[in-house]
Design a protein around this motif. Sequence first.
Motif, mmCIF file in Angstrom:
data_model
loop_
_atom_site.group_PDB
_atom_site.id
_atom_site.type_symbol
_atom_site.label_atom_id
_atom_site.label_comp_id
_atom_site.label_asym_id
_atom_site.label_seq_id
_atom_site.Cartn_x
_atom_site.Cartn_y
_atom_site.Cartn_z
ATOM 1 N N HIS A 146 -62.271 -4.028 -85.761
ATOM 2 C CA HIS A 146 -61.365 -2.883 -85.708
ATOM 3 C C HIS A 146 -61.579 -1.904 -86.852
ATOM 4 C CE1 HIS A 146 -58.723 -5.517 -83.075
ATOM 5 N NE2 HIS A 146 -58.807 -4.402 -82.401
ATOM 6 N N THR A 147 -62.413 -2.237 -87.817
ATOM 7 C CA THR A 147 -62.584 -1.406 -89.003
ATOM 8 C C THR A 147 -63.690 -0.392 -88.773
ATOM 9 O OG1 THR A 147 -61.912 -3.261 -90.389
ATOM 10 C CG2 THR A 147 -63.043 -1.437 -91.472
ATOM 11 N N ASP A 148 -63.356 0.887 -88.915
ATOM 12 C CA ASP A 148 -64.364 1.923 -88.716
ATOM 13 C C ASP A 148 -65.503 1.743 -89.717
ATOM 14 O OD1 ASP A 148 -62.950 2.978 -86.701
ATOM 15 O OD2 ASP A 148 -62.269 4.769 -87.744
ATOM 16 N N ALA A 149 -66.713 1.833 -89.231
ATOM 17 C CA ALA A 149 -67.889 1.686 -90.074
ATOM 18 C C ALA A 149 -69.016 2.503 -89.481
ATOM 19 C CB ALA A 149 -68.299 0.213 -90.174
ATOM 20 N N THR A 150 -70.001 2.787 -90.308
ATOM 21 C CA THR A 150 -71.192 3.491 -89.830
ATOM 22 C C THR A 150 -72.408 2.657 -90.170
ATOM 23 O OG1 THR A 150 -70.197 5.672 -90.107
ATOM 24 C CG2 THR A 150 -72.588 5.568 -89.996
ATOM 25 N N PRO B 273 -61.774 4.353 -73.249
ATOM 26 C CA PRO B 273 -60.766 5.220 -73.843
ATOM 27 C C PRO B 273 -61.171 5.607 -75.256
ATOM 28 C CG PRO B 273 -60.055 2.955 -73.944
ATOM 29 C CD PRO B 273 -61.358 2.953 -73.208
ATOM 30 N N VAL B 274 -60.386 6.462 -75.886
ATOM 31 C CA VAL B 274 -60.742 6.902 -77.230
ATOM 32 C C VAL B 274 -60.552 5.794 -78.257
ATOM 33 C CG1 VAL B 274 -60.325 9.338 -76.818
ATOM 34 C CG2 VAL B 274 -58.429 7.884 -77.519
ATOM 35 N N ASP B 275 -59.755 4.755 -77.943
ATOM 36 C CA ASP B 275 -59.621 3.634 -78.877
ATOM 37 C C ASP B 275 -60.806 2.690 -78.676
ATOM 38 O OD1 ASP B 275 -58.654 3.110 -76.341
ATOM 39 O OD2 ASP B 275 -57.241 1.575 -77.007
ATOM 40 N N TYR B 276 -61.926 3.102 -79.236
ATOM 41 C CA TYR B 276 -63.197 2.403 -79.054
ATOM 42 C C TYR B 276 -63.280 1.219 -80.021
ATOM 43 C CZ TYR B 276 -68.242 1.703 -79.040
ATOM 44 O OH TYR B 276 -69.494 1.161 -78.946
ATOM 45 N N TYR B 277 -63.617 0.044 -79.515
ATOM 46 C CA TYR B 277 -63.709 -1.152 -80.343
ATOM 47 C C TYR B 277 -65.161 -1.596 -80.484
ATOM 48 C CZ TYR B 277 -58.694 -1.327 -79.447
ATOM 49 O OH TYR B 277 -57.372 -1.011 -79.358
ATOM 50 N N GLY B 278 -65.434 -2.301 -81.577
ATOM 51 C CA GLY B 278 -66.817 -2.638 -81.895
ATOM 52 C C GLY B 278 -67.512 -3.482 -80.853
ATOM 53 N N ASP C 89 -68.140 8.316 -80.203
ATOM 54 C CA ASP C 89 -67.904 7.125 -81.010
ATOM 55 C C ASP C 89 -69.094 6.179 -80.973
ATOM 56 O OD1 ASP C 89 -65.461 7.899 -81.895
ATOM 57 O OD2 ASP C 89 -64.308 6.722 -80.454
ATOM 58 N N LEU C 90 -69.784 6.111 -79.842
ATOM 59 C CA LEU C 90 -70.957 5.249 -79.744
ATOM 60 C C LEU C 90 -71.997 5.609 -80.791
ATOM 61 C CD1 LEU C 90 -71.569 5.012 -75.888
ATOM 62 C CD2 LEU C 90 -70.885 3.168 -77.406
ATOM 63 N N VAL C 91 -72.136 6.907 -81.072
ATOM 64 C CA VAL C 91 -73.198 7.372 -81.950
ATOM 65 C C VAL C 91 -72.735 7.493 -83.394
ATOM 66 C CG1 VAL C 91 -74.838 9.244 -82.382
ATOM 67 C CG2 VAL C 91 -74.282 8.586 -80.029
ATOM 68 N N ARG C 92 -71.540 8.042 -83.602
ATOM 69 C CA ARG C 92 -71.171 8.419 -84.966
ATOM 70 C C ARG C 92 -70.578 7.280 -85.782
ATOM 71 N NH1 ARG C 92 -66.130 12.371 -83.292
ATOM 72 N NH2 ARG C 92 -64.707 10.751 -82.580
ATOM 73 N N HIS C 93 -69.976 6.264 -85.167
ATOM 74 C CA HIS C 93 -69.503 5.119 -85.936
ATOM 75 C C HIS C 93 -69.449 3.891 -85.042
ATOM 76 C CE1 HIS C 93 -65.601 5.875 -84.014
ATOM 77 N NE2 HIS C 93 -65.240 4.685 -84.407
ATOM 78 N N GLN C 94 -69.649 2.752 -85.678
ATOM 79 C CA GLN C 94 -69.684 1.495 -84.953
ATOM 80 C C GLN C 94 -68.718 0.534 -85.630
ATOM 81 O OE1 GLN C 94 -72.666 2.861 -86.292
ATOM 82 N NE2 GLN C 94 -72.692 4.110 -84.459
ATOM 83 N N PRO C 95 -67.504 0.394 -85.120
ATOM 84 C CA PRO C 95 -66.510 -0.440 -85.806
ATOM 85 C C PRO C 95 -66.975 -1.884 -85.948
ATOM 86 C CG PRO C 95 -65.511 0.858 -84.047
ATOM 87 C CD PRO C 95 -66.985 0.986 -83.891
ATOM 88 N N LEU C 96 -66.714 -2.464 -87.113
ATOM 89 C CA LEU C 96 -66.850 -3.904 -87.279
ATOM 90 C C LEU C 96 -65.514 -4.510 -86.858
ATOM 91 C CD1 LEU C 96 -68.796 -4.136 -90.633
ATOM 92 C CD2 LEU C 96 -69.584 -4.872 -88.391
ATOM 93 N N LEU D 100 -64.267 12.119 -73.373
ATOM 94 C CA LEU D 100 -65.638 11.870 -73.783
ATOM 95 C C LEU D 100 -65.731 11.427 -75.237
ATOM 96 C CD1 LEU D 100 -67.580 14.737 -71.992
ATOM 97 C CD2 LEU D 100 -67.307 12.362 -71.308
ATOM 98 N N GLY D 101 -64.572 11.201 -75.875
ATOM 99 C CA GLY D 101 -64.600 10.723 -77.249
ATOM 100 C C GLY D 101 -65.362 9.416 -77.384
ATOM 101 N N GLY D 102 -65.317 8.590 -76.355
ATOM 102 C CA GLY D 102 -66.053 7.337 -76.403
ATOM 103 C C GLY D 102 -67.541 7.546 -76.566
ATOM 104 N N LEU D 103 -68.090 8.625 -75.992
ATOM 105 C CA LEU D 103 -69.510 8.911 -76.122
ATOM 106 C C LEU D 103 -69.868 9.213 -77.571
ATOM 107 C CD1 LEU D 103 -72.308 9.505 -74.925
ATOM 108 C CD2 LEU D 103 -71.522 11.823 -74.442
#
Length: 485
Positions: free
Chosen positions: A324-328, A369-374, A315-322, A310-313
């Motif tokens: 591949h780069t993690d961003a909020t 999967p947990v490797d969530y992409y923007g 990730d949808l809320v807490r950060h939104q990668p640009l 459920l890490g993907g859930l």
Amino acid sequence: MAQEFSIAASQPNHRRALPLYARRFRRWHLWIVLAIFILSVIHRIAGLGAIPAPGETSDEISHVWAGLSLLSGDPPRSWTQLDLPPDYLLGHLDPAHQGFSIVRPAFDHPPLFHLLVGTAAHLSGATPFSITLTNPANTITLWDVSLWRLRWLSLVLYMLSFWLMWKWLRLAIGPAAACVAIILFAFLENFTIHHRLVISDNLVTPLLLFVMLSLERWRRGWLSPRKAGLYVAVAIALAVTAKLIALAVVAAVFAWSAASFRGARALRPCRWAITGTAGGIIAIVSYAAIYGFDAFIQTMRAQSGRFYDLGGLFDLVRHQPLVHTDATSEWIVGAWLLVALGAATARGSRRGVFAALIGYVAAYIFFVPVDYYGWYLMPMAPFLCAAWGFALRGAWRRPSAVSSTFVILLLIAAALNPLFANSPELRTAGRYAYLAVAVLMLFPWGFKFDDLRKAAIRILILALVLIGLSQEITRLIALQLQTDL
């Protein structure tokens, strides 16, 4: 059947079916929408082939290689990072591409988007080149194409998404809220960058919007069940053959039906969705049978072995990668909170918008999967923008101490947090401004100055939206100026 056609007969044209405020809005809204559209296209053309940078995601070239090999009459060949049997392995790329193997047939993705990208690459002047692979040594032909030329396809898909989103949302949440939604869709930095990618999610987006538009027009009686069913089934079949994760569109249809109807009428869109899904799966299985069903089974087995939870859930809320780069992005985090508010307070067709997104997410997290992409976010972007549009329209038209406070505090975060991050000296002033806004909103209502307070709230909303959007646009322009275009 007869009852539904009688509904259609009672609402034969759109002008009579639209509410009064919508009919008045029609006199000038197209000029606004057209201006937004033109500016957003120009905004995306600048830096089209440079941001995201070539190689930022190799999925783009994966579609090119698979598509052009298919169009040349060969089994699809492309790179993969899956651990597949040696029988399908043509060799490994050079050490600069660690973990990348070239396989034939390549079944990481369904065929539709491969063919679309292959056609675009051919028209864009893709050139073949020979490359010697290692372990085992093998010389094969692949293709190279300039992203400046290839990404015109992604621009076309954005244009389709824009107009389908507008046509759907002006019916579902009203033209004023829809205008706010398409402005955010057009100019938020995260969406602008990902709309440039030649990624199958950017094909799923307009197909999902077409499904939602068809359902809304059928709900209003403007489409017969036969036409609506055909449109929904074909769009879902195409989406599934573009990317398997589009199976989540079926859950969106189920959720929309559950929110919009009760009883037997709610089952009809579900049957259409299941029919379309079956058609898409049959097409994929037929494609696999032509080029190697055993390889397809091996690929699906390797895909299902990736780590999911459920890490993907979150990730949808807490950060939104640009990419591949993690961003909020405060805009996107706020949108998810406003989706919850909309689902709790909306009625009728507006409720269906948020229900469809919740249904899509409920199925989507099963696949992610947990490797969530923007770019995974892109089919959800129109719904998130709709949440902002619906919430800001409500705060503008009916300011209140509870819902308007919640909306404006999220808007303050989206508009001012990036500004304060770049200007620490403004943070103290910002805290006092925040306090003043909280007092303005939360002071008890029911006094003579409420009309003045409503005017102040509207000015505040307009100013914050303009400040926030200007930062989104200037940040991307600055990034493009720093890049050798």
